[in-house]
Scaffold this motif. Structure first.
Motif, short mmCIF file in Angstrom:
data_model
loop_
_atom_site.label_atom_id
_atom_site.label_comp_id
_atom_site.label_asym_id
_atom_site.label_seq_id
_atom_site.Cartn_x
_atom_site.Cartn_y
_atom_site.Cartn_z
N LEU A 293 -5.60 8.18 -0.61
CA LEU A 293 -4.79 8.35 -0.70
C LEU A 293 -3.75 8.26 0.20
N GLU A 294 -2.47 8.20 0.07
CA GLU A 294 -1.52 8.26 0.62
C GLU A 294 -0.10 8.64 0.60
N VAL A 295 -0.49 9.86 1.57
CA VAL A 295 1.30 11.02 1.41
C VAL A 295 2.13 10.66 2.14
N GLY A 296 3.36 10.13 0.88
CA GLY A 296 4.69 9.56 1.43
C GLY A 296 4.82 8.35 1.55
N THR A 297 4.89 8.37 -0.28
CA THR A 297 4.74 6.22 -1.07
C THR A 297 6.55 6.14 -0.07
N GLY A 298 7.65 6.67 0.27
CA GLY A 298 8.64 5.64 0.65
C GLY A 298 9.14 4.79 0.10
N SER A 299 9.05 3.62 0.08
CA SER A 299 9.48 2.38 -0.85
C SER A 299 8.21 1.59 -1.12
N GLY A 300 7.55 2.24 -0.65
CA GLY A 300 6.23 1.81 -1.31
C GLY A 300 5.52 0.45 -0.61
N TYR A 301 5.99 0.35 0.20
CA TYR A 301 6.20 -0.83 0.95
C TYR A 301 3.92 -0.39 2.04
N GLN A 302 4.05 0.25 2.07
CA GLN A 302 2.67 0.41 2.74
C GLN A 302 1.27 0.77 1.92
N SER A 303 1.79 0.97 0.41
CA SER A 303 1.06 1.94 -0.74
C SER A 303 0.77 -0.50 -1.22
N ALA A 304 1.48 -1.00 -1.16
CA ALA A 304 1.24 -2.12 -1.68
C ALA A 304 0.53 -3.15 -1.26
N VAL A 305 1.16 -2.68 0.90
CA VAL A 305 -0.37 -3.68 1.60
C VAL A 305 -1.42 -3.05 1.29
#
Ligand code: SAH
Length: 223
Positions: free
Chosen positions: A94-106
């Motif tokens: 789970l990630e809290v704080g999608t923002g740009s989506g970069y961390q999720s993509a990594v």
């Protein structure tokens, strides 16, 4: 977002060579997980910032993404990802704080499934477009205040928080699986913030303070 093979790969300041150099600098700064470095050399960070900012995408800096928010600095993304994965592979994160989506993509390249929540609709919509265009199919998004986590998809083997709360919300503790780990910056807007690594054992939670950090504040409610 209309993408061509060339715009994804990038040219000049957004090229593969520039991404490789960013990974080299992260290694020099102490990132040791080669899978993380390889992933950061492959995810096109220039497509997670506004076009006007694209040539700066591979500097080790946080950059504005609108709505008063920032895409995290590459070093912070690399370090937090490495910490999350340090004790072995993760299935559900789970990630809290999608923002740009970069961390999720990594993360999507390194774990089975990513669940990411964001409280600002405009940012989430843009991130969703990116996941779709770039075919990050194992990222699931939700428009929500992350204080509540995402109970219906928990418990999570890993939780990563990319905005700084004063205190870690109870729901995030509750939704961390036994054996799971959470990486979270803690401290208010004008306070010193510390990066915490929280692990859940069969007997409770263990907390380690790792470094001084600077993240945008964790806010409640939706916007
Ligand atoms: N991981 C992001 C970092 C974005 S900055 C990236 O790679 O780009 C942190 C984000 O957390 C901001 O978009 C902010 O709106 C969001 N945020 C802050 N408080 C939140 C909350 N309570 N719930 C969900 N998202 C939150």
């Amino acid at each position: 977002m209309i993408l061509t093979a060339r715009s994804i790969t990038g040219v000049g300041m957004t090229s593969q060579r520039t991404r490789d150099r960013m990974a080299d600098r992260l290694r020099d700064r102490g990132i040791v997980d080669e899978n993380v470095l390889e992933t950061m050399a492959s995810v096109p960070r220039h497509l997670f910032v506004d076009e006007a900012m694209a040539t700066r995408a591979y500097e080790d800096a946080s950059l504005p993404i609108g709505e008063g928010q920032t895409i995290s600095q590459p070093y912070a993304v690399a370090r937090m990802t490495e910490l999350l994965l340090e004790d072995g592979p993760k299935r559900r994160v789970l990630e809290v704080g999608t923002g740009s989506g970069y961390q999720s993509a990594v993360l999507s390249q390194l774990v089975d499934t990513v669940f990411t929540v964001e409280r600002i609709k405009n940012l989430l919509n843009k991130a969703r477009d990116r996941f779709k265009a770039l075919e990050y199919r194992n990222v699931h998004t939700r428009y929500s205040d992350g204080s509540w986590g995402w109970a219906s998809n928990g418990p999570f083997d890993g939780i990563i928080v990319t905005a700084a709360p004063r205190n870690v919300p109870d729901a995030l503790y509750e939704q961390l699986a036994i054996g799971g780990r959470m990486v979270v910056p803690v401290g208010g807007k004008f306070q010193q913030q510390s990066l915490l690594l929280i692990t859940r054992t069969a007997h409770g939670f263990e907390e380690k303070t790792l470094a001084d950090v600077k993240f945008v504040p964790f806010l409640s409610g939706k916007s």
